[in-house]
Design a protein around this motif. Sequence first.
Motif, short mmCIF file in Angstrom:
data_model
loop_
_atom_site.label_atom_id
_atom_site.label_comp_id
_atom_site.label_asym_id
_atom_site.label_seq_id
_atom_site.Cartn_x
_atom_site.Cartn_y
_atom_site.Cartn_z
N GLY A 98 0.80 -1.09 0.00
CA GLY A 98 0.08 0.02 0.14
C GLY A 98 0.81 1.29 -0.11
O GLY A 98 0.08 2.37 -0.29
N VAL A 99 2.13 1.14 0.29
CA VAL A 99 2.75 2.44 0.10
C VAL A 99 3.55 2.66 -1.30
O VAL A 99 4.45 1.69 -1.72
N VAL A 104 0.76 11.24 0.74
CA VAL A 104 -0.56 11.12 0.46
C VAL A 104 -1.14 12.22 -0.30
O VAL A 104 -0.79 13.32 -0.17
N ASP A 114 -0.44 10.62 6.90
CA ASP A 114 0.47 9.30 6.95
C ASP A 114 -0.16 8.33 7.86
O ASP A 114 -0.09 7.37 7.78
N LEU A 117 -2.37 5.29 6.58
CA LEU A 117 -1.51 4.57 5.55
C LEU A 117 -0.71 3.52 6.36
O LEU A 117 -0.42 2.67 6.34
N ARG A 118 0.12 4.34 7.61
CA ARG A 118 1.15 3.33 8.44
C ARG A 118 0.36 2.42 9.00
O ARG A 118 0.97 1.25 9.24
N GLU A 146 8.19 5.02 8.33
CA GLU A 146 6.98 4.63 8.93
C GLU A 146 6.73 4.54 10.25
O GLU A 146 6.80 3.78 10.93
N VAL A 372 -4.66 6.51 -0.25
CA VAL A 372 -4.70 5.31 0.82
C VAL A 372 -5.78 4.64 0.52
O VAL A 372 -7.09 4.94 0.11
#
Length: 456
Positions: A98-99, A104, A114, A117-118, A146, A372
């Motif tokens: 996903g990264v 973003v 972030d 997402l993290r 991250e 995301v």
Amino acid sequence: MNRMKPLLFALLAIFAGSNWAAAAEESSNAERPNIVFILSDDQAWTDYGFMGHPEIQTPHLDDLARQSLLFERGYVAAPLCRPSLASMVTGLYPFQHGVTGNDVNGSQDRAALDVPLRAAFHKHPSMIKTLVANGYLAHQSGKWWEGSWKDGGFTAGMTHGDPKRGGRHGDAGLSIGRKGMQPVTDFIDQAVAQEQPFFVWYAPFLPHTPHNPPQRLLDKYTQPGRAADVARYYAMCEWFDETCGQLLGYLDEKKIADNTIVVYICDNGWAAPSTNAHDPNQKLWKGYAQRSKSSPYENGIRTPIMISWPGHVKPQNSPDLAHSIDLFPTLAAAVGADAPDDLPGINLLDAEARSERKRVFGVCHSTHNMTVGNPHDTLQYLWCVEGDWKLLLRYHGKDTTKYHNLHVWDKAPVRLYNLSDDPHEQQDLTAMHPDVVARMTEAIKTWYAQSNGSSD
């Protein structure tokens, strides 16, 4: 008195058993190798002494190359630091973890955006968490996107990752190398004192900008006719090499080098943002030289990969293809840990697995507008290397829910290169080899569909 004997024997047995278990654990710790994971930041695959660069001197990495299983044809999953590092850690491609970029979409407050997402990223198994679960101490220094070192599963580290303090992509950890090596050497001292195997993530912000090398190195590379920024970059490459020498020398000083696996890789390539004296066709474009960092060309995705393990890995220059997604399964196998069964990479220490590999793949997404939950939204290129051939395929999908369907690819332009004859990708051979284009295009489609759980 006789009735006490069985109890006494039982207690002695328990005591002996606990001592045996402790001794077995201590013996196991002593036998497991330490791991030092070295990452350079923004360095083109050509820019080392052992890779044949005519000017840049990297004597410490040259020595490491001579002691290693060296893959001159190594590749990263993405030509940008954040997705590239995420793939090394998880053994997954960017569209799987996903990264896909550095930022973003709509990131005014980048660090805050972030967070979700993290949260999704850290649900994946990782190389670091696997090693720690198997008794390793693990230290983070340098580039780390991250969150904090704790978020990454390390047992110690430098990066705090706090958005309120500007924590992002490494923060306090980025001083490593540039301002000495003490946080890493202190950690090694602690691990040795505790007689525990350790993992060091050494990812200094080198030779990445700011290009502010020691004056002695800048003087060495400054000469008439060479652009000033090129001289600075060359000096930075040697400065990074010096820090690697300090780290590797400390392993010798502590007498632990023989029981330490050293891995080297770069996150992505780089070329000086100006006309380069050695490559007059290299032109400035949006801050990076064309066909370098953030592009799917060799200067963006290719890197030497090396693995040194005295007494276990025979030093040799391997012609096989290697990939950053291989590092998790390779290190897990080396230390006797279990990596997830569904990882797409191979164990690079398995010669048979290397010989059976015919192709490697990767992607190139937009740099600054991740979506995301939809890692296919900003996909730009997919690429494949097969023997001497390399194919770039431009992705033109609009309906990202159907990324695996063939109609997405119908009008996607391609570029075909023969890397043996043309390592810097100057001559597109698409028109001359339609059979190769068709075969490799189909291979990319199949790989991408299967990697995303589709059989279409």
